[in-house]
Design an enzyme around this catalytic site. Structure first.
Site, PDB file in Angstrom:
ATOM      1  N   ALA A   1       0.385   7.073  -1.758  1.00  0.00           N
ATOM      2  CA  ALA A   1      -0.555   5.959  -1.700  1.00  0.00           C
ATOM      3  C   ALA A   1      -0.550   5.323  -0.321  1.00  0.00           C
ATOM      4  CB  ALA A   1      -0.204   4.917  -2.761  1.00  0.00           C
TER       5      ALA A   1
ATOM      6  N   GLN B   1      -0.692   0.189  -8.300  1.00  0.00           N
ATOM      7  CA  GLN B   1       0.131  -0.427  -9.331  1.00  0.00           C
ATOM      8  C   GLN B   1      -0.588  -0.557 -10.664  1.00  0.00           C
ATOM      9  OE1 GLN B   1       3.454  -0.908 -10.508  1.00  0.00           O
ATOM     10  NE2 GLN B   1       3.557  -1.310  -8.304  1.00  0.00           N
TER      11      GLN B   1
ATOM     12  N   HIS C   1       3.435   8.668  -8.480  1.00  0.00           N
ATOM     13  CA  HIS C   1       4.718   8.279  -9.064  1.00  0.00           C
ATOM     14  C   HIS C   1       4.659   6.945  -9.791  1.00  0.00           C
ATOM     15  CE1 HIS C   1       6.426   5.139  -6.242  1.00  0.00           C
ATOM     16  NE2 HIS C   1       5.403   5.557  -5.524  1.00  0.00           N
TER      17      HIS C   1
ATOM     18  N   THR D   1      -2.113  22.546   3.850  1.00  0.00           N
ATOM     19  CA  THR D   1      -2.197  23.281   2.589  1.00  0.00           C
ATOM     20  C   THR D   1      -1.894  22.364   1.414  1.00  0.00           C
ATOM     21  OG1 THR D   1      -1.517  25.311   3.700  1.00  0.00           O
ATOM     22  CG2 THR D   1      -1.283  25.246   1.304  1.00  0.00           C
TER      23      THR D   1
ATOM     24  N   CYS E   1      10.033  -1.810  -1.678  1.00  0.00           N
ATOM     25  CA  CYS E   1       9.979  -1.644  -0.223  1.00  0.00           C
ATOM     26  C   CYS E   1      10.834  -2.678   0.496  1.00  0.00           C
ATOM     27  CB  CYS E   1       8.535  -1.749   0.259  1.00  0.00           C
ATOM     28  SG  CYS E   1       7.443  -0.538  -0.487  1.00  0.00           S
TER      29      CYS E   1
END
Length: 400
Positions: free
Chosen positions: A94, A202, A224, A260, A346
């Site tokens: 993200a 979120q 995730h 790729t 974070c």
């Protein structure tokens, strides 16, 4: 197969955590930081690590089957958010998607508009690209929020103007769960001819996300956050929206993201999107009931416990509480058997008052007492009750 029934949920939890009892590992209440990969998602990935290993750009059987999987996952993501398949761009996260949206759209602009607008409570992966543009001479304005963490629409109307090139406001806050009036802000932005970006990382998997209903020109998602692996993200790019790529290379992902494609993780993302689409309403209601059970138990036992964020317009899984007479990080360090956080992952390890809570006009003492408890797919009543009991007993011990 859906794993979310009461009996299957325990089987799945054992597969994920490899535990036989609650004492073996902490109760996980940090789903806003990351989610475990759903076993059905893991199963979808495995063939693409083994026998189906082709490069999607190769012109033979192995490449063709890989390309078919990439496009099938692209379609699943598009269906989940009400987009067209060719409006879905796969990224590595993200954070990358936010950077591509903000830096890529402004790089593609050639007009005289030089004003950028975002909110004061955005994730660093939104704020930092905007600050980079500010250093390069763009004008940056931060929208304030009210005491619930919501952008004030009157402020938005006064700030967003004819010189505004891009507006970015998150759909739901990662710390408080506050849901922003995104549709209304999009209308203001579009009336001034500005592009509108939404960081929905979120929100996805917790509430409906529909790009048409939101009025998004650009929208960011993170795998995730909804039971897919780390290292895969999505940027929705509305047809006709101009972006310049941030990297140079071959023409992968419409030329916007060279490299790729990560076929196993893209396959995982498609399966995760399907599971959300099939179970969102029921699962969100279940998690909200558990959240209210946890909140009610804690409130009844702790005088002065304060909710940060609105009671209603909030993610169904998120509970941000300020505990009186203690610091949030000290409480979590002392409480046995719970894995939670004081705010954004974070900022883990930085024992300062949350900028989000300070922007909501919380005083420093209340902000420092905050703990974020976020529930998810594999949370059950026993875990909620265990967590409540552990938090209550530890708080009484620390505050006495």
């Amino acid at each position: 197969m859906v794993f979310w029934g009461p009996e299957n949920r325990q089987v799945v939890r054992n597969r994920i955590f490899e535990r036989t009892g609650m004492e073996d590992r902490p109760v996980y209440l940090d789903y806003n930081a990351t989610t475990p990969v759903d076993p059905e998602v893991v199963d979808a990935m495995m063939p693409w690590f083994r026998e189906r290993f082709g490069n999607p750009s190769s012109g033979h059987f192995f490449g063709w089957e890989a390309q078919e999987q990439v496009e099938a996952a692209r379609t699943e993501m598009a269906v989940l958010i009400g987009a067209k398949a060719d409006e879905i761009v796969f990224t590595g996260s993200a954070t990358e998607a936010n950077n591509l949206a903000i830096l890529g759209s402004t790089r593609a602009m050639r007009g005289e508009k030089r004003s950028l607008v975002t909110s004061v409570v955005e994730h660093p992966s939104v704020l930092q690209p905007f600050l980079r543009r500010k250093e390069e001479g763009w004008r940056l304005i931060l929208l304030p929020v009210d005491s619930f963490g919501r952008v004030d629409l009157r402020e938005a109307e006064s700030i967003i103007g004819k010189d505004t090139a891009l507006v970015s406001v998150m759909l739901a806050n990662n710390e408080t769960g506050t849901i922003q009036p995104v549709r209304e802000i999009a209308g203001i932005a579009h009336s001034c001819g500005a592009l509108f970006h939404v960081d929905a990382a979120q929100a996805i998997g917790k509430i409906p996300v529909d790009v048409e209903a939101l009025g998004a020109d650009l929208l960011t998602l993170a795998g995730h956050k909804f039971y897919a692996p780390k290292g895969i993200g999505v940027l929705y790019v509305r047809e006709g929206t101009s972006l310049s790529p941030l990297m140079s290379g071959a023409g992968h992902e419409r030329g916007l993201r060279p490299g790729t494609e990560n076929v196993p993780y893209i396959a995982a993302l498609g399966t995760a999107a399907r599971l959300v689409r099939e179970n969102l309403r029921e699962e969100s209601a279940r998690i909200q009931r558990l959240r209210e059970r946890l909140h009610g138990t804690l409130s009844a036992a702790i005088d002065g416990l304060r909710l940060n964020g609105p009671s209603n317009d909030r993610l169904p899984n998120t509970l941000n509480l300020s505990f009186p007479h203690v610091k949030g990080w000290e409480l979590l360090a002392a409480v046995p058997g719970i894995a939670a956080s004081t705010g954004s992952a974070c900022h883990w390890g930085i024992h300062k008052a949350s900028p989000v809570l300070l922007a909501m006009q919380r005083d420093e003492t209340r902000a420092l007492g905050a703990v974020r408890l976020s529930l998810g797919r594999f949370t059950d009543e026993a875990e909620v009750d265990f967590a409540a009991s552990a938090l209550i007993s530890t708080w009484h011990r620390l505050s006495s």
